[in-house]
Structures are given as structure tokens and as C-alpha cells.
Design a protein around this motif. Sequence first.
Motif, PDB file in Angstrom:
ATOM      1  N   CYS A 140       0.822  -1.224   0.000  1.00 30.20           N
ATOM      2  CA  CYS A 140       0.000   0.000   0.000  1.00 30.20           C
ATOM      3  C   CYS A 140       0.855   1.273   0.000  1.00 30.20           C
ATOM      4  N   THR A 141       1.970   1.269   0.733  1.00 27.49           N
ATOM      5  CA  THR A 141       2.773   2.496   0.790  1.00 27.49           C
ATOM      6  C   THR A 141       3.412   2.790  -0.567  1.00 27.49           C
ATOM      7  N   ALA A 142       3.876   1.732  -1.231  1.00 33.42           N
ATOM      8  CA  ALA A 142       4.471   1.929  -2.564  1.00 33.42           C
ATOM      9  C   ALA A 142       3.419   2.489  -3.526  1.00 33.42           C
ATOM     10  N   VAL A 163      15.232   6.456  -5.704  1.00 33.11           N
ATOM     11  CA  VAL A 163      14.542   5.887  -4.544  1.00 33.11           C
ATOM     12  C   VAL A 163      15.604   5.574  -3.499  1.00 33.11           C
ATOM     13  N   ILE A 164      15.464   6.138  -2.308  1.00 33.99           N
ATOM     14  CA  ILE A 164      16.407   5.831  -1.226  1.00 33.99           C
ATOM     15  C   ILE A 164      15.753   4.760  -0.355  1.00 33.99           C
ATOM     16  N   GLY A 165      16.349   3.576  -0.335  1.00 35.53           N
ATOM     17  CA  GLY A 165      15.780   2.436   0.395  1.00 35.53           C
ATOM     18  C   GLY A 165      15.450   1.329  -0.582  1.00 35.53           C
ATOM     19  N   ARG A 166      15.678   0.080  -0.152  1.00 34.85           N
ATOM     20  CA  ARG A 166      15.437  -1.055  -1.055  1.00 34.85           C
ATOM     21  C   ARG A 166      14.683  -2.174  -0.343  1.00 34.85           C
ATOM     22  N   SER A 167      13.855  -1.815   0.662  1.00 37.08           N
ATOM     23  CA  SER A 167      13.085  -2.865   1.342  1.00 37.08           C
ATOM     24  C   SER A 167      12.002  -3.382   0.410  1.00 37.08           C
ATOM     25  N   LEU A 168      11.506  -4.580   0.723  1.00 37.07           N
ATOM     26  CA  LEU A 168      10.434  -5.165  -0.096  1.00 37.07           C
ATOM     27  C   LEU A 168       9.107  -4.477   0.159  1.00 37.07           C
ATOM     28  N   CYS A 188      18.847   3.469  -4.325  1.00 34.80           N
ATOM     29  CA  CYS A 188      19.990   3.673  -3.432  1.00 34.80           C
ATOM     30  C   CYS A 188      19.741   2.997  -2.088  1.00 34.80           C
ATOM     31  N   HIS A 189      20.815   2.817  -1.338  1.00 33.78           N
ATOM     32  CA  HIS A 189      20.717   2.102  -0.054  1.00 33.78           C
ATOM     33  C   HIS A 189      21.837   2.576   0.853  1.00 33.78           C
ATOM     34  N   SER A 190      22.013   1.874   1.972  1.00 33.57           N
ATOM     35  CA  SER A 190      22.954   2.388   2.968  1.00 33.57           C
ATOM     36  C   SER A 190      24.413   2.320   2.502  1.00 33.57           C
ATOM     37  N   LYS A 191      24.688   1.544   1.456  1.00 26.33           N
ATOM     38  CA  LYS A 191      26.079   1.441   0.981  1.00 26.33           C
ATOM     39  C   LYS A 191      26.321   2.306  -0.259  1.00 26.33           C
ATOM     40  N   SER A 207      12.124   9.084  -0.688  1.00 27.24           N
ATOM     41  CA  SER A 207      13.002   8.643   0.386  1.00 27.24           C
ATOM     42  C   SER A 207      12.264   7.725   1.342  1.00 27.24           C
ATOM     43  N   ALA A 208      12.760   6.495   1.461  1.00 28.36           N
ATOM     44  CA  ALA A 208      12.180   5.500   2.370  1.00 28.36           C
ATOM     45  C   ALA A 208      13.326   4.806   3.094  1.00 28.36           C
ATOM     46  N   ALA A 209      14.121   5.614   3.771  1.00 27.81           N
ATOM     47  CA  ALA A 209      15.281   5.075   4.484  1.00 27.81           C
ATOM     48  C   ALA A 209      14.988   4.898   5.971  1.00 27.81           C
ATOM     49  N   GLY A 210      14.052   5.682   6.484  1.00 24.75           N
ATOM     50  CA  GLY A 210      13.777   5.614   7.916  1.00 24.75           C
ATOM     51  C   GLY A 210      14.920   6.203   8.728  1.00 24.75           C
ATOM     52  N   GLN A 211      15.529   7.264   8.187  1.00 26.87           N
ATOM     53  CA  GLN A 211      16.644   7.954   8.870  1.00 26.87           C
ATOM     54  C   GLN A 211      16.302   9.440   8.939  1.00 26.87           C
ATOM     55  N   PRO A 212      16.138   9.983  10.143  1.00 27.67           N
ATOM     56  CA  PRO A 212      15.694  11.367  10.234  1.00 27.67           C
ATOM     57  C   PRO A 212      16.658  12.353   9.582  1.00 27.67           C
ATOM     58  N   ASP A 228       8.480  12.028   0.725  1.00 33.91           N
ATOM     59  CA  ASP A 228       9.146  11.584   1.956  1.00 33.91           C
ATOM     60  C   ASP A 228       8.282  10.523   2.638  1.00 33.91           C
ATOM     61  N   VAL A 229       8.729   9.283   2.547  1.00 29.71           N
ATOM     62  CA  VAL A 229       7.963   8.167   3.116  1.00 29.71           C
ATOM     63  C   VAL A 229       8.368   7.915   4.574  1.00 29.71           C
ATOM     64  N   GLY A 230       9.557   8.350   4.939  1.00 32.31           N
ATOM     65  CA  GLY A 230      10.095   8.032   6.263  1.00 32.31           C
ATOM     66  C   GLY A 230       9.219   8.534   7.409  1.00 32.31           C
ATOM     67  N   ILE A 231       9.100   7.712   8.417  1.00 28.80           N
ATOM     68  CA  ILE A 231       8.430   8.135   9.656  1.00 28.80           C
ATOM     69  C   ILE A 231       9.419   7.837  10.781  1.00 28.80           C
ATOM     70  N   ASN A 232       9.963   8.898  11.354  1.00 33.48           N
ATOM     71  CA  ASN A 232      10.975   8.728  12.388  1.00 33.48           C
ATOM     72  C   ASN A 232      10.509   9.437  13.651  1.00 33.48           C
ATOM     73  N   VAL A 264      -2.538   8.551   2.748  1.00 31.08           N
ATOM     74  CA  VAL A 264      -2.781   8.002   1.405  1.00 31.08           C
ATOM     75  C   VAL A 264      -2.574   6.480   1.422  1.00 31.08           C
ATOM     76  N   THR A 265      -1.673   6.017   2.287  1.00 32.22           N
ATOM     77  CA  THR A 265      -1.459   4.569   2.437  1.00 32.22           C
ATOM     78  C   THR A 265      -2.746   3.898   2.916  1.00 32.22           C
ATOM     79  N   THR A 266      -3.405   4.501   3.891  1.00 33.12           N
ATOM     80  CA  THR A 266      -4.659   3.931   4.407  1.00 33.12           C
ATOM     81  C   THR A 266      -5.724   3.928   3.305  1.00 33.12           C
TER      82      THR A 266
HETATM   83  P1  NDP Z   1      13.717  -0.719   6.209  1.00 34.16           P
HETATM   84  O1  NDP Z   1      14.489  -0.442   7.459  1.00 34.16           O
HETATM   85  O2  NDP Z   1      13.239  -2.090   5.941  1.00 34.16           O
HETATM   86  O3  NDP Z   1      14.580  -0.254   4.945  1.00 34.16           O
HETATM   87  C1  NDP Z   1      15.300   0.933   4.963  1.00 34.16           C
HETATM   88  C2  NDP Z   1      16.098   1.040   3.677  1.00 34.16           C
HETATM   89  O4  NDP Z   1      16.747   2.290   3.687  1.00 34.16           O
HETATM   90  C3  NDP Z   1      17.151  -0.034   3.508  1.00 34.16           C
HETATM   91  O5  NDP Z   1      17.168  -0.479   2.176  1.00 34.16           O
HETATM   92  C4  NDP Z   1      18.447   0.679   3.870  1.00 34.16           C
HETATM   93  O6  NDP Z   1      19.584   0.225   3.141  1.00 34.16           O
HETATM   94  C5  NDP Z   1      18.146   2.090   3.453  1.00 34.16           C
HETATM   95  N1  NDP Z   1      18.887   3.060   4.237  1.00 34.16           N
HETATM   96  C6  NDP Z   1      18.975   3.140   5.583  1.00 34.16           C
HETATM   97  N2  NDP Z   1      19.769   4.168   5.939  1.00 34.16           N
HETATM   98  C7  NDP Z   1      20.207   4.739   4.799  1.00 34.16           C
HETATM   99  C8  NDP Z   1      21.053   5.812   4.511  1.00 34.16           C
HETATM  100  N3  NDP Z   1      21.637   6.546   5.475  1.00 34.16           N
HETATM  101  N4  NDP Z   1      21.260   6.128   3.223  1.00 34.16           N
HETATM  102  C9  NDP Z   1      20.682   5.416   2.234  1.00 34.16           C
HETATM  103  N5  NDP Z   1      19.878   4.382   2.437  1.00 34.16           N
HETATM  104  C10 NDP Z   1      19.644   4.034   3.705  1.00 34.16           C
HETATM  105  O7  NDP Z   1      12.498   0.300   6.252  1.00 34.16           O
HETATM  106  P2  NDP Z   1      11.090   0.295   5.459  1.00 34.16           P
HETATM  107  O8  NDP Z   1      11.335   0.223   4.007  1.00 34.16           O
HETATM  108  O9  NDP Z   1      10.164  -0.668   6.082  1.00 34.16           O
HETATM  109  O10 NDP Z   1      10.563   1.743   5.837  1.00 34.16           O
HETATM  110  C11 NDP Z   1      11.270   2.897   5.468  1.00 34.16           C
HETATM  111  C12 NDP Z   1      10.670   4.107   6.159  1.00 34.16           C
HETATM  112  O11 NDP Z   1       9.329   4.263   5.692  1.00 34.16           O
HETATM  113  C13 NDP Z   1      10.546   3.980   7.682  1.00 34.16           C
HETATM  114  O12 NDP Z   1      10.760   5.248   8.267  1.00 34.16           O
HETATM  115  C14 NDP Z   1       9.116   3.552   7.914  1.00 34.16           C
HETATM  116  O13 NDP Z   1       8.636   3.960   9.167  1.00 34.16           O
HETATM  117  C15 NDP Z   1       8.431   4.320   6.794  1.00 34.16           C
HETATM  118  N6  NDP Z   1       7.185   3.715   6.375  1.00 34.16           N
HETATM  119  C16 NDP Z   1       6.126   4.566   6.196  1.00 34.16           C
HETATM  120  C17 NDP Z   1       4.905   4.085   5.815  1.00 34.16           C
HETATM  121  C18 NDP Z   1       3.790   5.031   5.580  1.00 34.16           C
HETATM  122  O14 NDP Z   1       2.655   4.615   5.470  1.00 34.16           O
HETATM  123  N7  NDP Z   1       4.044   6.334   5.438  1.00 34.16           N
HETATM  124  C19 NDP Z   1       4.672   2.636   5.649  1.00 34.16           C
HETATM  125  C20 NDP Z   1       5.881   1.840   5.710  1.00 34.16           C
HETATM  126  C21 NDP Z   1       7.080   2.369   6.097  1.00 34.16           C
HETATM  127  P3  NDP Z   1      20.193  -1.272   3.266  1.00 34.16           P
HETATM  128  O15 NDP Z   1      19.278  -2.126   2.443  1.00 34.16           O
HETATM  129  O16 NDP Z   1      21.547  -1.154   2.724  1.00 34.16           O
HETATM  130  O17 NDP Z   1      20.138  -1.619   4.733  1.00 34.16           O
END
Ligand code: NDP
Length: 286
Positions: A140-142, A163-168, A188-191, A207-212, A228-232, A264-266
Motif C-alpha cells: 500500500c505504501t508503494a 529511490v532511497i531504500g530497497r526494502s520489499l 539507493c541504499h545504505s552502501k 526517500s524510504a530510508a527511515g533515517q531522520p 518523503d515516506v520516512g516516519i521517524n 494516502v497509504t490507508t
Molecule cells: P527498512 O528499514 O526495511 O529499509 C530501509 C532502507 O533504507 C534499507 O534499504 C536501507 O539500506 C536504506 N537506508 C537506511 N539508511 C540509509 C542511509 N543513510 N542512506 C541510504 N539508504 C539508507 O524500512 P522500510 O522500508 O520498512 O521503511 C522505510 C521508512 O518508511 C521507515 O521510516 C518507515 O517507518 C516508513 N514507512 C512509512 C509508511 C507510511 O505509510 N508512510 C509505511 C511503511 C514504512 P540497506 O538495504 O543497505 O540496509
Amino acid sequence: MAEILKGAPVAKAMAEELAARIQKLKERGITPKLAIIRLGSNPDDIYYEKSATRFCERVGAEVKSIVYPADCEETRLIRRIKRINNDDSIHGCLLLRPLPKHINEFRVSEALCPEKDIDCLTVGSLGSVFAGKGAGFPPCTAQAVMEMLQRSGFEIQGKSAVVIGRSLVVGRPVAIMLQQENATVTMCHSKTEDLAEICRRADIIVSAAGQPRIVTKDFVREGQVIIDVGINSNGNYISGDADFDEVEPIVAAITPVPGGIGVVTTATLVKHLVDSAESFSTKSKQ
Ligand code: NDP
């Protein structure tokens, strides 16, 4: 000053469309029904459950809330999910995660049939996202990221997206979905090296990194759209991945956190529920 892409107007437009579609289904004797399974009393789970329930009520869908104790046995949970698969009155199932550690999340998720998997728990649903066809729904978030971009009128085709973040759950499916809409995507990702420079070159940054506040003024330039998808949360307040105060004066548009993608996710969850109910109703007529 950037255009602030708030989630509420997008969710409102989606709610109006969904209410009309549900009304049509009801005229044919079908009420979309969402099963929400929760284990224990995690405050984040309860918050999402309440938001989804409120949204369903707003548009005329039903919710069946199924709550188990946090120490519920895996086999019991799987049995319940299989009953949901066979229950024609339920059109979608949301399993609130993460599950307690004693439960194998993969085994439990795979028990759900992809047709009712409205938040992409199963490998089958993920396969459909990547193949662009098959049963199931994207996370849903994607999908919410795509709804926000498309409903706000931003061109995706031919644009460069990072796209910052590569989670499923978010990063990888968003990257695929942007590519399916003919963006040229860098994931992109943490490396990743030189992240700021890669981001500066993009037209769209998700951005979906979860890093404030990792997305600073060094990552952006004029004309960009930032989702900005991150919620920190630090316990006192919630922030996104972007340093909003620094970035907002530079870019063309940005989603706030809170108040952006979350709502919007809901709405997207309920959209998938209605899609599923419509598809069940078409199949049952055949
Ligand atoms: P994950 O922790 O599973 O994935 C985070 C990704 O970000 C990883 O691929 C990681 O890289 C990458 N990452 C982490 N730090 C950095 C950095 N400094 N630079 C670049 N890339 C980085 O998180 P989720 O995908 O589950 O969620 C991401 C964020 O989205 C969270 O804040 C979460 O709370 C939020 N979220 C919001 C939702 C909404 O409805 N708005 C729903 C779901 C999530 P690597 O793979 O190398 O570890």
C-alpha cells in the motif's frame, strides 16, 4: 517556496471515488469487508487498525477485527487465515506486522491467498508487482507514492527518479512501479556512495530510508519533487527523512511528515479492498 503535497486532499478524492464504487457494489448485494488481524496491543498496530477502520466506515466498507493475544500459536493464526481465504464475505486481509518473534512471519504470510492479500504480504503478490501481471496487490505504501505523484499531476514518464531504500515493503516496489511508468530509476541504499550527488541529479526523490533528516539541502535543487515516506519518531515528535526546513525553500514540491504519505497509504489499502471485492463479484457472476 515549495508546493506542500498534503495527503488529506488525495485521500479525500480517493474516498469519494471509493464511496461511489462501494455504493454500486452494495446495489448488487456486495459489501466490501476487510479482516484485520492483530496480535497483542502494539500502539502502532492499534493506530493503523483505527485509521483503516475509520476510513472503511467513511466510505461504507465493513471491518472484521480479529485480535489474538501476543503469545498466540502460529498454527492457530494460520488456521484463521485459511478460513479467511474460504470466506466469500471477506475480500481483503490486513495482517498487522511485525509479528511476535516466536512466529515465522513468512509461513503465516504465505497462508493468505494472493487475491485477498491487499498489502502484499505474499511472495505471489510481490511477484505480480515485479511481473506487472498476476494475482495480488502492490504494497500500500508503494502504491500510495504513485497515487500522490499521479494525482498531484506530476509527469513521471521520462523523468529521472531516485529511490532511497530497497526494502520489499517500500523501496524496491516503488522503484519497479516508477520504472513501469517509464521513469529512469536509480535505487539507493545504505552502501550507496555519493548519495547527495545522485539525488541532486534526479527530478523525483522518494526517500524510504527511515533515517531522520538525511535528505539535506545538499541533496536537492530547484524543480525537484520530494516524496518523503520516512516516519521517524524520537518519542517527542515525528519527522521524515528530509530536513523539511532546509529542503522546502529549494524544491518544487514536497510531502510533509506527518500529514503526507501516511493517510494516502490507508486510502490505498481500502482501494485494494474495493478492487478485490469488484473482482470477486465479476468472478461470481461467471
Ligand atoms: P527498512 O528499514 O526495511 O529499509 C530501509 C532502507 O533504507 C534499507 O534499504 C536501507 O539500506 C536504506 N537506508 C537506511 N539508511 C540509509 C542511509 N543513510 N542512506 C541510504 N539508504 C539508507 O524500512 P522500510 O522500508 O520498512 O521503511 C522505510 C521508512 O518508511 C521507515 O521510516 C518507515 O517507518 C516508513 N514507512 C512509512 C509508511 C507510511 O505509510 N508512510 C509505511 C511503511 C514504512 P540497506 O538495504 O543497505 O540496509
